[in-house]
Enzyme design. Sequence first.
Site, PDB file in Angstrom:
ATOM      1  N   HIS A 239       0.819  -1.122   0.107  1.00  0.00           N
ATOM      2  CA  HIS A 239      -0.113   0.015  -0.176  1.00  0.00           C
ATOM      3  C   HIS A 239       0.704   1.117   0.041  1.00  0.00           C
ATOM      4  O   HIS A 239       0.570   2.143  -0.694  1.00  0.00           O
ATOM      5  CB  HIS A 239      -1.043  -0.075   1.284  1.00  0.00           C
ATOM      6  CG  HIS A 239      -1.694  -1.338   1.264  1.00  0.00           C
ATOM      7  ND1 HIS A 239      -3.021  -1.521   0.568  1.00  0.00           N
ATOM      8  CD2 HIS A 239      -1.478  -2.248   2.179  1.00  0.00           C
ATOM      9  CE1 HIS A 239      -3.385  -2.708   0.907  1.00  0.00           C
ATOM     10  NE2 HIS A 239      -2.876  -3.243   1.859  1.00  0.00           N
TER      11      HIS A 239
HETATM   12  O1  RIB Z   1      -3.676  -0.189   5.712  1.00  0.00           O
HETATM   13  C1  RIB Z   1      -2.633  -0.239   5.133  1.00  0.00           C
HETATM   14  C2  RIB Z   1      -1.546   0.801   5.839  1.00  0.00           C
HETATM   15  O2  RIB Z   1      -1.478   0.333   7.297  1.00  0.00           O
HETATM   16  C3  RIB Z   1      -0.230   1.008   5.240  1.00  0.00           C
HETATM   17  O3  RIB Z   1       0.257   2.064   5.404  1.00  0.00           O
HETATM   18  C4  RIB Z   1       0.797   0.054   6.251  1.00  0.00           C
HETATM   19  O4  RIB Z   1       1.991   0.446   6.460  1.00  0.00           O
HETATM   20  C5  RIB Z   1      -0.087   0.190   7.597  1.00  0.00           C
HETATM   21  O5  RIB Z   1       0.560   1.478   8.215  1.00  0.00           O
END
Ligand code: RIB
Length: 314
Positions: A239
């Site tokens: 992500h």
């Molecule tokens: O939901 C995904 C997020 O949660 C990403 O930024 C990961 O690093 C965690 O912080």
Amino acid sequence: MPRKVIIDCDPGIDCGVALCMALFEPELDVVAITAVEGVVSAERASRNVQTLVEHLDPPRYPRIGAASPLETAPAVDYRQDYGEDGLGNLGLAFAELHHRRPSEKIICDEIRAAPEGVTLITLGPLTNVAHAFQRDPDLVDVVNRVIIMGGSVNGIGNITAAAEFNMFYDPQSAQTVLRSPITMTVIPLDVTRKVPITLELVEQLPDETTRAGAILNKLITFLFRYFRQKHGLESIFLHDVVALAAAVHPELFQMTEMACDVETRGELTMGATVFDRRPNRIERANTEVAVDVDAAAVRDYIIRALHRAGECTA
Ligand code: RIB
């Protein structure tokens, strides 16, 4: 001219991969990396940032901010997802934190120090950003843009049925930031989930004899093993890496102006993001939201950026 950015993050694996890319990205001048509590504790996040930067040894060292523990944190345990150290049991010698400076102070100082404007890229909960705005309220008039990995437009969460992790972990801070007058870009799960990373990426990682390759191979193979064991999937989601791609190549993303807020209460809905798409909505659109992405082009960029990290750390 490289764009000045601050990366606020909770390394974790996908954040670690994003840092490997950002520190050698010619379009970016990473003036600071500020740790925030999230998928790992405040102490672990601070040490992981310091350790990654020291082992990657970029040409220009960013200032490093130390995370502060969050008093009202929800109980989450991500050791299964990210390993005991949060970095896939990378096993790097942990760096000692010299001259700890609070992340929120580093954010204030670096934004104030750059009159041409700094872009803040947040890859974890919004605790530090909210605290920086409370510490220096006029900062909202100075910061260039905040690019936020977080939220879910279609309401499908990850940490809960309704909430994405970064919004869920500190919803009060998320609401402070989302209700502020700053220019924001939100990269939600709807879009980051459109860029699954398959095993072909593993074969294209930099060689393990490079400093970046040694780190990336361990981070990514750990995540593939976890996704296969827990979800039965042969692909992973990075992500934070997709959010970083949006900062460097926004042209690969379709953006829509929306009003955005977050639920701060609710047994089932705490941390859920609400995007107002009504044509006659009262609140002004306070942010642009990524609603689609050229996934193939983003994957190509990710591979190029990881290759560059390997070349720069040979
Ligand atoms: O939901 C995904 C997020 O949660 C990403 O930024 C990961 O690093 C965690 O912080």
